[in-house]
Design an enzyme around this catalytic site. Structure first.
Site, short mmCIF file in Angstrom:
data_model
loop_
_atom_site.label_atom_id
_atom_site.label_comp_id
_atom_site.label_asym_id
_atom_site.label_seq_id
_atom_site.Cartn_x
_atom_site.Cartn_y
_atom_site.Cartn_z
N GLU A 9 0.80 -1.24 0.00
CA GLU A 9 0.00 0.00 0.00
C GLU A 9 0.82 1.27 0.00
O GLU A 9 0.36 2.31 -0.45
CB GLU A 9 -0.94 0.11 1.21
CG GLU A 9 -1.75 -1.10 1.53
CD GLU A 9 -1.09 -1.92 2.60
OE1 GLU A 9 0.10 -2.22 2.43
OE2 GLU A 9 -1.75 -2.26 3.58
N ASP A 82 -1.72 -5.05 3.96
CA ASP A 82 -1.83 -5.39 5.39
C ASP A 82 -2.75 -6.58 5.60
O ASP A 82 -3.62 -6.88 4.78
CB ASP A 82 -2.34 -4.18 6.19
CG ASP A 82 -1.29 -3.07 6.27
OD1 ASP A 82 -0.10 -3.37 6.09
OD2 ASP A 82 -1.67 -1.91 6.50
N ASP A 84 -5.19 -7.13 7.72
CA ASP A 84 -6.53 -6.96 8.29
C ASP A 84 -7.56 -6.84 7.17
O ASP A 84 -7.25 -6.99 5.99
CB ASP A 84 -6.57 -5.75 9.23
CG ASP A 84 -6.09 -4.48 8.55
OD1 ASP A 84 -5.94 -4.48 7.31
OD2 ASP A 84 -5.85 -3.48 9.25
N GLU A 86 -9.13 -4.27 5.96
CA GLU A 86 -8.87 -3.16 5.04
C GLU A 86 -7.82 -3.57 4.02
O GLU A 86 -7.95 -3.31 2.82
CB GLU A 86 -8.39 -1.95 5.85
CG GLU A 86 -8.68 -0.61 5.20
CD GLU A 86 -10.13 -0.25 5.17
OE1 GLU A 86 -10.51 0.48 4.23
OE2 GLU A 86 -10.91 -0.69 6.03
N TYR A 287 2.91 -5.09 13.27
CA TYR A 287 1.73 -4.37 12.78
C TYR A 287 1.01 -3.65 13.92
O TYR A 287 0.80 -4.21 14.99
CB TYR A 287 0.80 -5.35 12.08
CG TYR A 287 -0.28 -4.66 11.28
CD1 TYR A 287 0.03 -3.67 10.37
CD2 TYR A 287 -1.62 -5.01 11.45
CE1 TYR A 287 -0.95 -3.03 9.63
CE2 TYR A 287 -2.61 -4.38 10.70
CZ TYR A 287 -2.27 -3.39 9.81
OH TYR A 287 -3.24 -2.76 9.09
N ARG A 289 -2.10 -2.22 14.06
CA ARG A 289 -3.56 -2.28 14.24
C ARG A 289 -3.91 -3.69 14.68
O ARG A 289 -4.04 -4.60 13.86
CB ARG A 289 -4.29 -1.91 12.95
CG ARG A 289 -4.13 -0.45 12.59
CD ARG A 289 -5.04 -0.01 11.46
NE ARG A 289 -4.72 1.35 11.07
CZ ARG A 289 -3.93 1.68 10.07
NH1 ARG A 289 -3.37 0.73 9.33
NH2 ARG A 289 -3.68 2.95 9.78
N HIS A 332 -2.45 -11.32 14.69
CA HIS A 332 -2.07 -12.48 15.49
C HIS A 332 -1.12 -12.17 16.64
O HIS A 332 -0.79 -13.03 17.41
CB HIS A 332 -1.42 -13.54 14.60
CG HIS A 332 -2.18 -13.78 13.34
ND1 HIS A 332 -3.46 -14.28 13.34
CD2 HIS A 332 -1.86 -13.57 12.03
CE1 HIS A 332 -3.88 -14.38 12.09
NE2 HIS A 332 -2.94 -13.95 11.28
#
Length: 771
Positions: A9, A82, A84, A86, A287, A289, A332
């Site tokens: 991204e 990523d 997640d 999103e 990560y 988030r 995780h």
């Protein structure tokens, strides 16, 4: 041409990953989402299962063209967004926008940007998880439906250009309701009794501080108690020592990182997430988030090694914390350093400080508990049934406290380092002083950004990825403001018993001081009250939390996303229509009194451009008079006198250069007007009292600042200037601005060159419109 194309991204992430992969891999960035719902219309097919209509964002068309060229020649396209929902959705949108062949497309995920993690991900690719995509799609569609249908209701019933959002409106409700609690709170007072005693032992005298176990409701009771202490003797009735321990907090998740960075570093929630993103993308942390407190076996092993090396074996206590949230499937692992041995990193000050906080929290979580010894001493009073209590706490083994202690929103953080002198049963104590201090109960505290995140998390509103944007949005929309309040002086009674006499004084303290707290604005309060009245189900905390759980069910493949939308939409749409027909226009109107000159009513209310005051009725033949409110004034607390003062504006404050100077309040705040030019007042200036001298000073300051901006002017055409801007030099013509091409010296530009640059830019714009 590289055989493999890896798409991420962000450019920073691409740069870091590129270092770990060989020449056969080209790493490119999509710069975030490449497709979204159109801003021009609803873009959701209400007749056909709420299917969304996506379009490539205007600013991403070149990105898509470039990626298509590289993808066409690549044997495999690796989607490395990523991990997640999103990120999964971004990967899916890339597949659709680039027309990728799924048999030649692989999805890889990793929790940290390290060489091992990236190479391991390449070895273990997976397919796109369409359940995660559906969960993100459900959120996007539901939020679009709510915003698209609810916002026009606010335009008609409250004020134009307003907007509503499913999670944002609930966050505003929390702040408005807290403000109501504070307004209706009635402070009560009581008297706290504290004492200082002197011990007398072979080792010398020491001071002991103690507090009475009871508080007195009235001054008379407190005074009576002090008088009973005049002839009293004081003896240690008991000394109790208790072993205690304190365990470390778990490693950071998104919400706890936001809270601690606010308390310890003074970061806003948005700043914390921006800096954490930089640390993640440069490979420094995992990560950011996540709502999981788990640490990998590798991380536990690294932590043990670091603790043993730095502090010794006895400081090690390996722990695996359990995640409270049942929905913690977004990631995780907790937020931790990728390389635990690096206690410090390079980077700017914010990155260094946030990294240090994450390192300390992670390492402390794997350290031994602190061993404490608590001592409680009961002191008898010979003339009273009451007793004084002295307490102390000694750290026998510091354990994790050597590295880190979690802060709280309260002043007392849970560890007292006060130590008592040696005391024994039946020891006599000499009275030094006994004091009765009047204390007042405190209203509930206003939210900080961090404590609002904590409350939203407790209620199950939002998820790690939504806290920061939600809080930023409600401030951008001016429903809520982060502000400071100076507080007021409050008097309190202070009575002291010293040398056998009671002395009474009245002292003063500052109360109500607020810093970086969230306050609802007038418009925020009115919008909230309207939504609570007519859309109580949307703003219901349980409903918002249950929607989040439904998104989780969709992500797990247990629910079909458009069926969930259908269940919500039909009753919601009916309520929209009902509200448009039956509800009245809301302005928060408050009658302040009558204008002494005309006898007409004076109101404070919300107008088209914000809060205002009005003299007269809107329904009368003669139009009412209006005046804008000053910054810091509110419909709730503006007085009649203050409102009438506003009608003294605009006021002439003098002359300058043979032209009248006028002070007034406009749509964008208070200003001085001179020769049809407007000069904004500073915060410390009041348009009702500003002088001619100060007005001239503001004008000259602005002229000087404007002069310093000018790089070049042209006598032949005064409409064109070369100016210094926030992001570098640019060309200005009238109200339009133009970029200067790279390689051109702004100071060396001729008038003809400026005109050529303007013409080329206008032609490009015209071409785009025509297309």
């Amino acid at each position: 041409m590289a055989k493999n194309l890896v798409i991420v991204e962000s450019p920073a992430k691409a740069k870091t990953i590129e270092k770990f992969l060989g020449k056969e891999f080209a790493v490119r960035s999509s710069f975030g989402h490449v497709r979204d719902l159109s801003k021009k219309d609803l873009s959701v097919d209400l007749e056909n299962d709420f299917i969304p209509k996506y379009e490539i964002s205007a600013d991403k068309k070149k990105t898509i063209t470039d990626l298509k060229k590289i993808a066409k020649n690549a044997e495999i396209v690796w989607l490395a967004t990523d991990e997640d929902r999103e990120g999964e959705a971004i990967s899916w949108h890339l597949v659709e926008a680039l027309n990728l062949d799924e048999s030649k497309t692989k999805r890889i995920v990793f929790h940290e940007i390290t060489k091992n993690a990236i190479l391991d991900a390449i070895k273990n690719p997976r397919n796109l998880d369409h359940h995660l995509v559906d969960a993100q799609q459900a959120r996007r569609v539901l939020d679009r439906l709510v915003g698209y249908e609810l916002s026009p209701v606010l335009w008609k019933k409250v004020k134009p250009a307003l907007s509503a959002g499913r999670v944002q409106s609930v966050a505003v409700r929390l702040i408005v309701e807290r403000e109501e609690e504070i307004k209706t709170f009635k402070s009560d007072s009581s008297f706290r009794i504290s004492a200082k005693f002197i011990t007398d032992s072979d080792s010398g005298s020491s001071e002991v501080s103690a507090e009475l176990s009871k508080r007195f409701k009235s001054k008379e009771e407190a005074l009576a108690f002090l008088n009973t202490c005049i002839p009293a003797s004081f003896i240690v009735a008991s000394v109790e020592k208790k072993p205690a321990s304190k365990s470390p907090a778990p490693p950071f998740i998104t919400s706890t990182l936001q809270q601690e960075a606010s308390r310890k570093l003074g970061f806003s929630v948005a700043k914390t997430m921006m800096v954490a993103q930089q640390l993640y993308e440069s490979g420094k942390i995992t990560y950011m988030r996540t709502d999981s407190v788990n640490l990998s076996k590798l991380a536990l092993s690294m932590a043990k090694k670091v603790i043993t090396s730095n502090y010794g074996d006895n400081y090690v206590k390996t722990r695996q914390f359990k995640t409270k949230s049942k929905s913690a499937q977004e990631a995780h692992e907790a937020i931790r350093p990728t390389y635990m041995e690096n206690q410090e990193i390079g980077g700017d000050s914010s990155q260094k400080r946030l990294y240090e906080l994450i390192w300390k929290r992670t390492v402390a979580s794997q350290m031994a508990s602190a061993i404490l010894e608590k001592t409680i001493v009961n002191i008898d009073i010979s003339t009273s049934k009451e007793n004084f209590i002295a307490s102390g706490e000694v750290i026998k083994f510091d354990g994790f406290l050597k590295v880190y202690l979690e802060s709280t929103d309260d002043e007392d953080n849970g560890v007292t380092r006060g130590m008592l002198p040696p005391l024994h049963k039946d020891d006599k104590l000499a009275r030094k002083e006994i004091v009765a201090t009047q204390k007042f109960t405190q209203s509930p505290p206003r939210y900080t950004e961090a404590s609002l995140v904590k409350k939203m998390e407790e209620l199950g509103i939002g998820r790690p990825s939504t806290y920061a944007p939600t809080i930023s949005t409600i401030q951008k929309r001016e429903y809520v403001e982060k502000a400071e309040r100076q507080g007021v002086e409050r008097k309190y009674i202070y009575m002291s018993l010293v040398n056998g006499k009671v002395k009474e004084e009245v002292k003063a303290e500052k109360t109500g001081y607020e810093k970086n707290k969230l306050f609802p604005t007038d418009i925020g309060t009115i919008v909230n009250n309207f939504l609570v009245q007519y859309f109580d189900n949307i703003l219901d905390y349980n409903f918002t939390a249950s929607v989040e759980k439904e998104f989780d069910e969709i992500a797990q493949g247990n629910k079909v996303w458009n069926e969930m939308i259908k269940e919500f939409y039909t009753p919601f749409h009916d309520r929209i229509q009902d509200t448009l027909e039956k509800s009245k226009k809301q302005s928060g109107e408050r009658l302040l009194g009558q204008d002494p000159e005309t006898g007409k009513n004076v109101y404070a209310k919300i107008g088209r451009y914000g809060p205002l005051v009005q003299i007269g009725e809107s329904r009368e033949d003669e139009k009412p008079k209006f005046a804008g409110m000053n910054k810091g004034q509110s419909i709730e607390n503006v007085t009649l006198e203050e409102a009438l003062d506003m009608f003294k504006l605009p006021r002439e404050i003098g002359t300058y250069e043979n032209e009248v100077l006028t002070a007034a309040i406009g749509r964008f705040g208070p200003y001085v007007r001179h020769k049809n030019q407007f000069y904004s007042l500073e915060k410390s200036d009041d348009p009702l009292s500003i002088t001619e001298e100060r007005g001239i000073e503001l004008i000259n300051n602005k002229r000087q600042a404007d002069k310093e901006r000018i790089i070049k002017e042209f006598a032949e055409d005064k409409t064109i200037q070369v100016l210094k801007g926030r992001y570098g030099a640019y060309i200005s013509q009238g109200k339009k601005n133009y970029r200067i091409p790279k390689g051109k010296d702004p100071a060396g530009l001729s008038l003809e060159e400026c005109k050529d640059i303007i013409a080329a830019a206008d032609n490009r714009q015209a071409g785009k419109k025509k297309k």
